[in-house]
Design a protein around this motif. Structure first.
Motif, mmCIF file in Angstrom:
data_model
loop_
_atom_site.group_PDB
_atom_site.id
_atom_site.type_symbol
_atom_site.label_atom_id
_atom_site.label_comp_id
_atom_site.label_asym_id
_atom_site.label_seq_id
_atom_site.Cartn_x
_atom_site.Cartn_y
_atom_site.Cartn_z
ATOM 1 N N VAL A 129 55.693 9.556 42.887
ATOM 2 C CA VAL A 129 55.680 9.234 44.306
ATOM 3 C C VAL A 129 57.111 9.166 44.825
ATOM 4 O O VAL A 129 57.964 8.493 44.232
ATOM 5 C CB VAL A 129 54.947 7.891 44.541
ATOM 6 N N ALA A 130 57.350 9.869 45.924
ATOM 7 C CA ALA A 130 58.671 9.872 46.561
ATOM 8 C C ALA A 130 58.865 8.593 47.359
ATOM 9 O O ALA A 130 57.985 8.196 48.126
ATOM 10 C CB ALA A 130 58.799 11.082 47.473
ATOM 11 N N THR A 131 60.018 7.974 47.220
ATOM 12 C CA THR A 131 60.292 6.760 47.986
ATOM 13 C C THR A 131 60.564 7.073 49.457
ATOM 14 O O THR A 131 60.432 6.194 50.302
ATOM 15 C CB THR A 131 61.496 5.995 47.406
ATOM 16 N N ASN A 132 60.917 8.318 49.769
ATOM 17 C CA ASN A 132 61.210 8.715 51.148
ATOM 18 C C ASN A 132 60.166 9.686 51.691
ATOM 19 O O ASN A 132 60.492 10.585 52.460
ATOM 20 C CB ASN A 132 62.595 9.347 51.244
ATOM 21 N N ASP A 133 58.918 9.510 51.278
ATOM 22 C CA ASP A 133 57.868 10.414 51.742
ATOM 23 C C ASP A 133 57.646 10.205 53.236
ATOM 24 O O ASP A 133 57.317 9.108 53.676
ATOM 25 C CB ASP A 133 56.570 10.175 50.969
ATOM 26 N N GLU A 134 57.826 11.265 53.999
ATOM 27 C CA GLU A 134 57.681 11.184 55.450
ATOM 28 C C GLU A 134 56.268 11.506 55.932
ATOM 29 O O GLU A 134 55.973 11.404 57.124
ATOM 30 C CB GLU A 134 58.701 12.123 56.134
ATOM 31 N N VAL A 135 55.363 11.872 55.010
ATOM 32 C CA VAL A 135 54.003 12.271 55.378
ATOM 33 C C VAL A 135 52.961 11.223 54.983
ATOM 34 O O VAL A 135 52.011 10.983 55.718
ATOM 35 C CB VAL A 135 53.654 13.647 54.743
ATOM 36 N N ILE A 136 53.140 10.599 53.833
ATOM 37 C CA ILE A 136 52.154 9.641 53.317
ATOM 38 C C ILE A 136 52.825 8.291 53.078
ATOM 39 O O ILE A 136 53.911 8.220 52.501
ATOM 40 C CB ILE A 136 51.516 10.160 52.004
ATOM 41 N N ASP A 137 52.155 7.243 53.517
ATOM 42 C CA ASP A 137 52.635 5.876 53.307
ATOM 43 C C ASP A 137 52.095 5.382 51.966
ATOM 44 O O ASP A 137 50.879 5.270 51.781
ATOM 45 C CB ASP A 137 52.129 4.986 54.447
ATOM 46 N N PHE A 138 53.002 5.066 51.048
ATOM 47 C CA PHE A 138 52.587 4.601 49.730
ATOM 48 C C PHE A 138 52.729 3.091 49.553
ATOM 49 O O PHE A 138 52.619 2.586 48.440
ATOM 50 C CB PHE A 138 53.358 5.352 48.632
ATOM 51 N N SER A 139 52.934 2.369 50.662
ATOM 52 C CA SER A 139 53.084 0.913 50.541
ATOM 53 C C SER A 139 51.807 0.262 50.005
ATOM 54 O O SER A 139 51.873 -0.763 49.332
ATOM 55 C CB SER A 139 53.484 0.295 51.882
ATOM 56 N N GLY A 140 50.642 0.849 50.257
ATOM 57 C CA GLY A 140 49.386 0.309 49.756
ATOM 58 C C GLY A 140 48.878 1.011 48.503
ATOM 59 O O GLY A 140 47.767 0.756 48.051
ATOM 60 N N PHE A 141 49.708 1.866 47.933
ATOM 61 C CA PHE A 141 49.316 2.636 46.747
ATOM 62 C C PHE A 141 49.481 1.756 45.521
ATOM 63 O O PHE A 141 50.555 1.231 45.261
ATOM 64 C CB PHE A 141 50.192 3.880 46.641
ATOM 65 N N ASN A 142 48.410 1.600 44.771
ATOM 66 C CA ASN A 142 48.451 0.705 43.623
ATOM 67 C C ASN A 142 47.770 1.377 42.434
ATOM 68 O O ASN A 142 46.611 1.103 42.147
ATOM 69 C CB ASN A 142 47.767 -0.621 43.975
ATOM 70 N N GLN A 143 48.494 2.269 41.805
ATOM 71 C CA GLN A 143 47.960 2.960 40.629
ATOM 72 C C GLN A 143 48.876 2.711 39.443
ATOM 73 O O GLN A 143 50.103 2.730 39.585
ATOM 74 C CB GLN A 143 47.871 4.467 40.885
ATOM 75 N N LYS A 144 48.275 2.509 38.284
ATOM 76 C CA LYS A 144 49.102 2.386 37.085
ATOM 77 C C LYS A 144 49.673 3.769 36.769
ATOM 78 O O LYS A 144 49.212 4.781 37.304
ATOM 79 C CB LYS A 144 48.290 1.832 35.911
ATOM 80 N N ASN A 145 50.660 3.795 35.915
ATOM 81 C CA ASN A 145 51.283 5.041 35.466
ATOM 82 C C ASN A 145 51.913 5.810 36.634
ATOM 83 O O ASN A 145 51.777 7.025 36.738
ATOM 84 C CB ASN A 145 50.280 5.908 34.706
ATOM 85 N N THR A 146 52.583 5.072 37.530
ATOM 86 C CA THR A 146 53.263 5.677 38.671
ATOM 87 C C THR A 146 54.769 5.575 38.494
ATOM 88 O O THR A 146 55.284 4.506 38.168
ATOM 89 C CB THR A 146 52.864 4.972 39.987
ATOM 90 N N THR A 147 55.446 6.693 38.707
ATOM 91 C CA THR A 147 56.904 6.725 38.733
ATOM 92 C C THR A 147 57.327 6.933 40.179
ATOM 93 O O THR A 147 56.939 7.937 40.793
ATOM 94 C CB THR A 147 57.454 7.867 37.846
ATOM 95 N N TYR A 148 58.094 5.995 40.711
ATOM 96 C CA TYR A 148 58.635 6.125 42.062
ATOM 97 C C TYR A 148 60.001 6.788 41.947
ATOM 98 O O TYR A 148 60.849 6.337 41.177
ATOM 99 C CB TYR A 148 58.734 4.753 42.737
ATOM 100 N N VAL A 149 60.175 7.858 42.707
ATOM 101 C CA VAL A 149 61.395 8.655 42.596
ATOM 102 C C VAL A 149 62.255 8.434 43.840
ATOM 103 O O VAL A 149 61.846 8.764 44.955
ATOM 104 C CB VAL A 149 61.066 10.148 42.401
ATOM 105 N N GLU A 150 63.432 7.862 43.620
ATOM 106 C CA GLU A 150 64.385 7.592 44.697
ATOM 107 C C GLU A 150 64.900 8.902 45.285
ATOM 108 O O GLU A 150 65.041 9.900 44.576
ATOM 109 C CB GLU A 150 65.571 6.780 44.173
#
Length: 171
Positions: A129-150
């Motif tokens: 998941v991109a930390t600067n995603d301009e299309v999808i809001d991931f603030s409510g995304f809660n999945q295990k095995n997720t790497t957030y990419v700065e």
């Protein structure tokens, strides 16, 4: 390291000739990508047939199969990975229409189909998941095995996509 056969699922407004497919082909022996219609009633049976045909034509291959998808393509990659029992990597997945930051020109009828079907993926799915995603809001995304990419955006090209390549190589 086991050889990989990759199926790539493109996002809305993209195509099977995206630059990600070219990059995947540089790293993996067999890469398949198909055009995906926005209507799941059209695309799900189409993708099942294309995947079946590809698997049958490679029946003797001992390659590990991995499904990779970006955005709406991640929605499809997760669903297909459940069906085929394979590993999947889901990049900036379109996990909910409510999470969209943009208004896509998709009919309410098609949006209702996605809502009814829901976001499916194997429990083993890997998320990037991109930390600067301009299309999808991931603030409510809660999945295990997720790497957030700065410093990554929705397209997830370049260095961020190299992280995906390395992950798949290590599978």
């Amino acid at each position: 390291m086991t050889e990989k056969t990759v199926f790539y699922f493109h996002g809305y407004g993209s195509s099977p000739t995206t630059d990600k497919v070219s990059v995947l082909k540089e790293h993996f022996g067999k890469v398949f990508a198909f055009p995906i219609d926005v209507d799941p009633d059209v695309s799900i049976p189409f993708l099942e047939k294309e995947i079946d045909d590809a698997l049958v034509s490679n029946i003797n291959s001992e390659n590990k199969i991995v499904f990779i998808g970006t955005s709406l393509g991640a929605w499809y990659a997760g669903r297909m990975a459940c069906l085929y029992g394979v590993d999947c990597v889901l990049i900036n997945p379109a996990y909910s229409l409510d999470a969209l930051k943009v208004d896509l020109p998709i009919s309410d009828e098609i949006k209702a189909k996605y809502e009814q079907l829901g976001f499916a993926h194997p429990s083993s799915a890997k998320f990037f998941v991109a930390t600067n995603d301009e299309v999808i809001d991931f603030s409510g995304f809660n999945q295990k095995n997720t790497t957030y990419v700065e410093n990554a955006d929705h397209r997830f090209n370049g260095e961020p996509f190299e992280k995906v390549i390395q992950y798949v190589k290590d599978l």
